[in-house]
Design a protein around this motif. Sequence first.
Motif, PDB file in Angstrom:
ATOM      1  N   LEU A 178       1.258  -1.453  -0.229  1.00 51.56           N
ATOM      2  CA  LEU A 178       0.100   0.160   0.407  1.00 51.56           C
ATOM      3  C   LEU A 178       0.800   0.728  -0.003  1.00 51.56           C
ATOM      4  CD1 LEU A 178      -2.602  -1.034   3.332  1.00 51.56           C
ATOM      5  CD2 LEU A 178      -3.129  -1.357   0.157  1.00 51.56           C
ATOM      6  N   ASN A 179       0.479   2.015  -0.526  1.00 52.72           N
ATOM      7  CA  ASN A 179       1.544   3.266  -0.995  1.00 52.72           C
ATOM      8  C   ASN A 179       0.658   4.640  -0.459  1.00 52.72           C
ATOM      9  OD1 ASN A 179       3.065   1.728  -2.680  1.00 52.72           O
ATOM     10  ND2 ASN A 179       1.875   2.104  -4.529  1.00 52.72           N
ATOM     11  N   PRO A 180       1.055   5.212  -0.028  1.00 53.70           N
ATOM     12  CA  PRO A 180       0.870   6.818   0.587  1.00 53.70           C
ATOM     13  C   PRO A 180       0.092   6.841  -0.448  1.00 53.70           C
ATOM     14  CG  PRO A 180       2.929   6.670   1.397  1.00 53.70           C
ATOM     15  CD  PRO A 180       2.814   5.417   0.176  1.00 53.70           C
ATOM     16  N   GLY A 181      -1.689   8.087   0.050  1.00 53.55           N
ATOM     17  CA  GLY A 181      -1.704   8.123  -1.058  1.00 53.55           C
ATOM     18  C   GLY A 181      -3.020   7.440  -2.119  1.00 53.55           C
ATOM     19  N   ASP A 182      -2.945   6.308  -1.417  1.00 54.01           N
ATOM     20  CA  ASP A 182      -4.104   4.875  -2.070  1.00 54.01           C
ATOM     21  C   ASP A 182      -4.888   5.029  -1.073  1.00 54.01           C
ATOM     22  OD1 ASP A 182      -2.223   4.604  -3.958  1.00 54.01           O
ATOM     23  OD2 ASP A 182      -1.858   2.122  -2.687  1.00 54.01           O
ATOM     24  N   CYS A 183      -6.168   4.477  -1.499  1.00 55.21           N
ATOM     25  CA  CYS A 183      -7.358   4.403  -0.334  1.00 55.21           C
ATOM     26  C   CYS A 183      -7.943   2.875  -0.203  1.00 55.21           C
ATOM     27  CB  CYS A 183      -8.096   5.089  -1.393  1.00 55.21           C
ATOM     28  SG  CYS A 183      -9.936   5.357  -0.554  1.00 55.21           S
ATOM     29  N   LEU A 184      -7.726   2.764   0.559  1.00 51.66           N
ATOM     30  CA  LEU A 184      -8.771   1.041   1.132  1.00 51.66           C
ATOM     31  C   LEU A 184      -9.953   1.496   2.066  1.00 51.66           C
ATOM     32  CD1 LEU A 184      -7.086  -1.469   1.465  1.00 51.66           C
ATOM     33  CD2 LEU A 184      -6.821  -1.449   4.050  1.00 51.66           C
ATOM     34  N   VAL A 185     -10.374   0.900   1.156  1.00 51.88           N
ATOM     35  CA  VAL A 185     -12.057   0.786   0.763  1.00 51.88           C
ATOM     36  C   VAL A 185     -12.339  -0.607   1.883  1.00 51.88           C
ATOM     37  CG1 VAL A 185     -14.766   1.593  -0.066  1.00 51.88           C
ATOM     38  CG2 VAL A 185     -12.101   1.940  -1.166  1.00 51.88           C
ATOM     39  N   ILE A 186     -13.589  -0.129   2.863  1.00 53.04           N
ATOM     40  CA  ILE A 186     -13.260  -1.899   3.904  1.00 53.04           C
ATOM     41  C   ILE A 186     -15.245  -0.921   4.360  1.00 53.04           C
ATOM     42  CG2 ILE A 186     -11.482  -1.348   4.973  1.00 53.04           C
ATOM     43  CD1 ILE A 186     -12.624  -0.262   7.138  1.00 53.04           C
ATOM     44  N   ASN A 187     -15.945  -2.536   4.134  1.00 48.59           N
ATOM     45  CA  ASN A 187     -17.070  -2.711   4.174  1.00 48.59           C
ATOM     46  C   ASN A 187     -17.236  -2.585   5.860  1.00 48.59           C
ATOM     47  OD1 ASN A 187     -20.173  -3.365   4.198  1.00 48.59           O
ATOM     48  ND2 ASN A 187     -19.469  -5.217   3.210  1.00 48.59           N
ATOM     49  N   ASP A 188     -18.396  -1.725   6.084  1.00 50.20           N
ATOM     50  CA  ASP A 188     -18.415  -1.614   7.582  1.00 50.20           C
ATOM     51  C   ASP A 188     -19.470  -2.824   8.275  1.00 50.20           C
ATOM     52  OD1 ASP A 188     -20.598   0.072   6.941  1.00 50.20           O
ATOM     53  OD2 ASP A 188     -19.378   1.188   7.818  1.00 50.20           O
ATOM     54  N   THR A 189     -20.422  -3.321   7.772  1.00 56.13           N
ATOM     55  CA  THR A 189     -21.223  -4.222   7.764  1.00 56.13           C
ATOM     56  C   THR A 189     -21.256  -4.805   9.275  1.00 56.13           C
ATOM     57  OG1 THR A 189     -23.384  -5.016   7.483  1.00 56.13           O
ATOM     58  CG2 THR A 189     -21.332  -5.564   5.966  1.00 56.13           C
ATOM     59  N   LYS A 190     -22.469  -5.214   9.730  1.00 52.07           N
ATOM     60  CA  LYS A 190     -21.905  -6.211  10.921  1.00 52.07           C
ATOM     61  C   LYS A 190     -22.566  -7.381  10.914  1.00 52.07           C
ATOM     62  CE  LYS A 190     -21.607  -5.497  15.728  1.00 52.07           C
ATOM     63  NZ  LYS A 190     -22.463  -4.516  17.090  1.00 52.07           N
ATOM     64  N   VAL A 191     -22.918  -8.190  11.136  1.00 54.91           N
ATOM     65  CA  VAL A 191     -23.620  -9.931  10.888  1.00 54.91           C
ATOM     66  C   VAL A 191     -24.357  -9.442  12.378  1.00 54.91           C
ATOM     67  CG1 VAL A 191     -23.379 -12.036  10.731  1.00 54.91           C
ATOM     68  CG2 VAL A 191     -21.694 -10.465  10.170  1.00 54.91           C
ATOM     69  N   LEU A 192     -25.465  -9.832  12.043  1.00 53.93           N
ATOM     70  CA  LEU A 192     -26.683 -10.042  13.173  1.00 53.93           C
ATOM     71  C   LEU A 192     -26.583 -12.290  13.396  1.00 53.93           C
ATOM     72  CD1 LEU A 192     -29.897  -8.442  11.093  1.00 53.93           C
ATOM     73  CD2 LEU A 192     -28.416  -8.203  13.239  1.00 53.93           C
ATOM     74  N   PRO A 193     -26.551 -11.761  15.147  1.00 56.04           N
ATOM     75  CA  PRO A 193     -26.043 -13.415  15.007  1.00 56.04           C
ATOM     76  C   PRO A 193     -27.576 -14.133  14.969  1.00 56.04           C
ATOM     77  CG  PRO A 193     -26.066 -11.900  17.254  1.00 56.04           C
ATOM     78  CD  PRO A 193     -26.433 -10.712  15.667  1.00 56.04           C
ATOM     79  N   ALA A 194     -28.195 -14.363  13.656  1.00 54.46           N
ATOM     80  CA  ALA A 194     -29.282 -14.386  13.012  1.00 54.46           C
ATOM     81  C   ALA A 194     -30.065 -15.638  12.733  1.00 54.46           C
ATOM     82  CB  ALA A 194     -29.499 -13.744  11.251  1.00 54.46           C
ATOM     83  N   ARG A 195     -29.452 -16.604  13.391  1.00 52.75           N
ATOM     84  CA  ARG A 195     -29.698 -18.010  13.289  1.00 52.75           C
ATOM     85  C   ARG A 195     -30.380 -18.271  15.030  1.00 52.75           C
ATOM     86  NH1 ARG A 195     -26.060 -21.025  10.396  1.00 52.75           N
ATOM     87  NH2 ARG A 195     -27.159 -21.376   8.743  1.00 52.75           N
ATOM     88  N   LEU A 196     -31.695 -18.962  14.850  1.00 48.92           N
ATOM     89  CA  LEU A 196     -32.458 -18.862  15.969  1.00 48.92           C
ATOM     90  C   LEU A 196     -32.790 -20.364  15.625  1.00 48.92           C
ATOM     91  CD1 LEU A 196     -34.842 -15.452  15.715  1.00 48.92           C
ATOM     92  CD2 LEU A 196     -32.671 -16.095  17.827  1.00 48.92           C
ATOM     93  N   TYR A 197     -33.187 -20.967  17.497  1.00 45.13           N
ATOM     94  CA  TYR A 197     -33.430 -22.717  17.181  1.00 45.13           C
ATOM     95  C   TYR A 197     -34.909 -21.958  18.318  1.00 45.13           C
ATOM     96  CZ  TYR A 197     -29.413 -23.861  15.082  1.00 45.13           C
ATOM     97  OH  TYR A 197     -28.257 -23.938  14.038  1.00 45.13           O
ATOM     98  N   GLY A 198     -35.656 -22.422  17.579  1.00 50.29           N
ATOM     99  CA  GLY A 198     -36.850 -22.581  18.301  1.00 50.29           C
ATOM    100  C   GLY A 198     -37.698 -23.948  18.279  1.00 50.29           C
ATOM    101  N   ASN A 199     -38.921 -23.472  19.057  1.00 49.56           N
ATOM    102  CA  ASN A 199     -40.061 -24.676  18.956  1.00 49.56           C
ATOM    103  C   ASN A 199     -41.619 -24.074  18.046  1.00 49.56           C
ATOM    104  OD1 ASN A 199     -37.769 -25.018  21.353  1.00 49.56           O
ATOM    105  ND2 ASN A 199     -38.986 -26.868  20.337  1.00 49.56           N
ATOM    106  N   LYS A 200     -42.268 -25.004  17.821  1.00 50.92           N
ATOM    107  CA  LYS A 200     -43.687 -24.781  17.455  1.00 50.92           C
ATOM    108  C   LYS A 200     -44.040 -24.826  18.894  1.00 50.92           C
ATOM    109  CE  LYS A 200     -46.710 -26.250  13.723  1.00 50.92           C
ATOM    110  NZ  LYS A 200     -47.220 -26.993  12.442  1.00 50.92           N
ATOM    111  N   VAL A 201     -45.691 -24.217  18.609  1.00 53.68           N
ATOM    112  CA  VAL A 201     -46.471 -24.483  19.858  1.00 53.68           C
ATOM    113  C   VAL A 201     -47.444 -25.235  19.189  1.00 53.68           C
ATOM    114  CG1 VAL A 201     -47.444 -22.535  20.892  1.00 53.68           C
ATOM    115  CG2 VAL A 201     -45.848 -21.624  20.018  1.00 53.68           C
ATOM    116  N   GLY A 202     -47.521 -25.816  20.230  1.00 53.25           N
ATOM    117  CA  GLY A 202     -48.709 -26.503  19.672  1.00 53.25           C
ATOM    118  C   GLY A 202     -48.087 -28.315  20.035  1.00 53.25           C
ATOM    119  N   THR A 203     -46.820 -28.244  18.479  1.00 49.56           N
ATOM    120  CA  THR A 203     -46.671 -29.603  18.644  1.00 49.56           C
ATOM    121  C   THR A 203     -45.335 -29.770  19.373  1.00 49.56           C
ATOM    122  OG1 THR A 203     -45.186 -29.128  16.799  1.00 49.56           O
ATOM    123  CG2 THR A 203     -47.599 -30.044  16.391  1.00 49.56           C
TER     124      THR A 203
END
Length: 341
Positions: free
Chosen positions: A50-75
């Motif tokens: 990397l050289n002075p004057g270059d531009c590093l472009v980063i993606n600042d998204t954040k991962v959700l802890p998006a996997r959930l384990y549950g039980n069906k009400v009734g069964t």
Amino acid sequence: MSLHDYYYDLPEELIAQDPLEDRSSSRLMVLDKETGNVEHHVFKEIIDYLNPGDCLVINDTKVLPARLYGNKVGTDAKIEVLLLKRREKDVWETLVKPGKKCKPGTVINFGDGILTGEVIDVVEEGNRLIKFNYEGIFEEVLDRLGEMPLPPYITHKLKDKSRYQTVYAKYEGSAAAPTAGLHFTKELLEKIREKGVKIAHVTLHVGLGTFRPVKVDNILEHHMHSEFYMVDEEDANLINTCKENGGRIISVGTTSTRTLETVTDENGVVHEGSGWTQIFIYPGYKFKAIDCLITNFHLPESTLIMLVSALAGREKVLNAYEIAVKEKYRFFSFGDAMFIK
């Protein structure tokens, strides 16, 4: 253009199952896109490229802890729910397993009732719309109950949730990490800044479509998933100024690349904005924004290896991958990195 043109043979033992102790100690292959020449380094040595004057472009998204384990009400049947996309405040598009047990009206209980979800509709591809009920702040409930949605090729359980986040993750919304950024430490980023390299942020919330296989032999018939992006005025200006001053734009990851190529016009000017992108980059594409790319090693026949091939040439990329297999590099999300210069 045939899908099989992007195939390479990968021994299963080279798929990295766990992150390294030190993020920046992963290996780094440097590929010269003009000559096809390959060099082998350690990731922290990226600073030497990397050289002075270059531009590093980063993606600042954040991962959700998006996997959930549950039980069906009734069964009490076990149900796995993966959050894909927020549609309204508490309504999410989700992937549900097993889907056949989740018709509209089904209620699912998570964490002994801390969170409940009702299936309100079936959407395309069999996904479900679920309306969630809870007390407090949804993200805090999710942090308590959810697991990181690791890709299907990672079978080990992640001990530390933060290892599937970049050190600069900021805006929650991703179903997968922008994995090229996982190699950076705060210390390394600070040294890069001290060298005179600018760091610009973009946001692209990575969807699970990233892992969706291409199912058509003619890749031109492939339908890309859409992902939400944001680029603010300050970062757009920073990138444009670097370009005007002769600096290189170095994208960290295919997600940053897709964002930049979406918001850059034919004259190479980056514009602020937000929206949904379905950009599909494959050989023949003329890059408008980026000069170089830091990326991981991608799945055979994936849209990501096509993007990398568009930048460096298919033969050069497949040759580099063949060398990586021989040299026993670690592949995919927790694997080693490549710098295409």
